[in-house]
Design a protein around this motif. Structure first.
Motif, PDB file in Angstrom:
ATOM      1  N   ALA A  12       0.677  -1.244  -0.159  1.00 24.62           N
ATOM      2  CA  ALA A  12      -0.033  -0.175  -0.076  1.00 24.62           C
ATOM      3  C   ALA A  12       0.928   1.290  -0.178  1.00 24.62           C
ATOM      4  O   ALA A  12       1.816   1.319   0.527  1.00 24.62           O
ATOM      5  N   ARG A  14       0.292   5.769  -0.397  1.00 31.67           N
ATOM      6  CA  ARG A  14      -0.828   6.955  -0.005  1.00 31.67           C
ATOM      7  C   ARG A  14      -1.769   6.819  -1.083  1.00 31.67           C
ATOM      8  O   ARG A  14      -2.962   7.111  -0.946  1.00 31.67           O
ATOM      9  N   SER A  15      -1.208   6.441  -2.293  1.00 29.54           N
ATOM     10  CA  SER A  15      -2.350   6.507  -3.413  1.00 29.54           C
ATOM     11  C   SER A  15      -3.146   5.051  -3.562  1.00 29.54           C
ATOM     12  O   SER A  15      -3.985   5.174  -4.549  1.00 29.54           O
ATOM     13  N   GLY A  16      -2.633   4.100  -2.862  1.00 33.06           N
ATOM     14  CA  GLY A  16      -3.566   2.921  -2.844  1.00 33.06           C
ATOM     15  C   GLY A  16      -2.535   1.589  -3.085  1.00 33.06           C
ATOM     16  O   GLY A  16      -1.417   2.036  -2.985  1.00 33.06           O
ATOM     17  N   PRO A 155      -4.223   1.315   9.318  1.00 35.90           N
ATOM     18  CA  PRO A 155      -4.990   1.955   7.853  1.00 35.90           C
ATOM     19  C   PRO A 155      -4.130   1.934   7.010  1.00 35.90           C
ATOM     20  O   PRO A 155      -2.683   2.243   6.979  1.00 35.90           O
ATOM     21  N   ARG A 156      -4.987   1.325   5.893  1.00 42.45           N
ATOM     22  CA  ARG A 156      -4.314   1.326   4.501  1.00 42.45           C
ATOM     23  C   ARG A 156      -3.101   0.246   4.350  1.00 42.45           C
ATOM     24  O   ARG A 156      -2.600   0.148   3.357  1.00 42.45           O
ATOM     25  N   CYS A 157      -2.579  -0.445   5.169  1.00 43.07           N
ATOM     26  CA  CYS A 157      -1.624  -1.480   5.359  1.00 43.07           C
ATOM     27  C   CYS A 157      -2.342  -2.735   4.838  1.00 43.07           C
ATOM     28  O   CYS A 157      -3.578  -2.982   5.067  1.00 43.07           O
ATOM     29  N   CYS A 175       3.693   1.471  10.630  1.00 41.23           N
ATOM     30  CA  CYS A 175       2.197   1.261  10.591  1.00 41.23           C
ATOM     31  C   CYS A 175       1.542   1.541  12.114  1.00 41.23           C
ATOM     32  O   CYS A 175       0.327   1.883  12.188  1.00 41.23           O
ATOM     33  N   ARG A 178       1.054   5.119  12.322  1.00 42.03           N
ATOM     34  CA  ARG A 178      -0.394   5.486  11.308  1.00 42.03           C
ATOM     35  C   ARG A 178      -1.703   5.171  12.363  1.00 42.03           C
ATOM     36  O   ARG A 178      -2.399   6.012  12.358  1.00 42.03           O
TER      37      ARG A 178
END
Length: 191
Positions: A12, A14-16, A155-157, A175, A178
């Protein structure tokens, strides 16, 4: 651990989510970075067919990892599009069995002897690479580390990791930071 490196080719940013194996160049670069574990020569270059087969195997291994971490949540990267368990299990086992291995004794000058697993027959490069990756996943899933396998809840990982100590909750300190920042933000926003 090669199996974790393999499933971590989905990451992952920042943009996905980003797939390191999205194209032949990415597959070639990743394989060269892991050439020692894959027993590849310096001049390795992937083909599109090899890349597709390796990505299919990766998705099967990720499906097995998702089952291994249950009842906890699977990685958010692809939990909604993983193949079924039975088909994944069959694919991983077939890939591992496609290239039988044998022990070879190596005894370097001035060093101790060591056994190394090598392909027992003449297998093509694709089958050999997939067999190594599948065998690595089998070793992790059938070993004691399976009980320590987790999907990172930050989040997002989208990564899986092996829990190294009792208090470890995330795959990395980044992580963890975050997750704590997100929790802090939620708590203060609710006031």
């Amino acid at each position: 651990m090669l199996a974790l490196e393999f499933v971590s080719t989905v990451r992952a940013t920042r943009s996905g989510p980003v797939d390191a194996l999205a194209d032949v160049a990415g597959m070639t670069a990743w394989a060269r970075e892991n050439a020692g574990g894959l027993a590849l020569g310096d001049g390795f270059t992937a083909t599109e067919e090899l890349r597709r087969e390796v990505v299919e195997l990766r998705q099967a291994v990720r499906a097995l990892f998702a089952r291994a971490v249950a009842p906890g949540p699977a990685s958010a990267a692809d939990a909604h599009r993983l193949p079924g368990f039975a088909g994944s299990l069959d694919l991983v086992n077939a890939a591992a069995l496609a290239v039988p291995t044998a022990s070879r004794l190596e005894w370097p000058d001035g060093g101790p002897p060591a056994a190394r697993s090598v392909p027992a027959g003449g297998a093509d490069e694709s089958a050999r690479i997939r067999a190594v990756l599948a065998s690595s996943a089998i070793a992790l899933l059938a070993g004691a580390e399976r009980e320590l396998l987790r999907a990172c809840p930050a989040p997002r990982c989208v990564l899986y990791f092996v829990k190294e100590h009792a208090r470890q909750e995330w795959c990395s300190t980044g992580c963890g930071n975050r997750a704590r920042a997100a929790r802090h933000y939620r708590q203060h926003k609710a006031r």
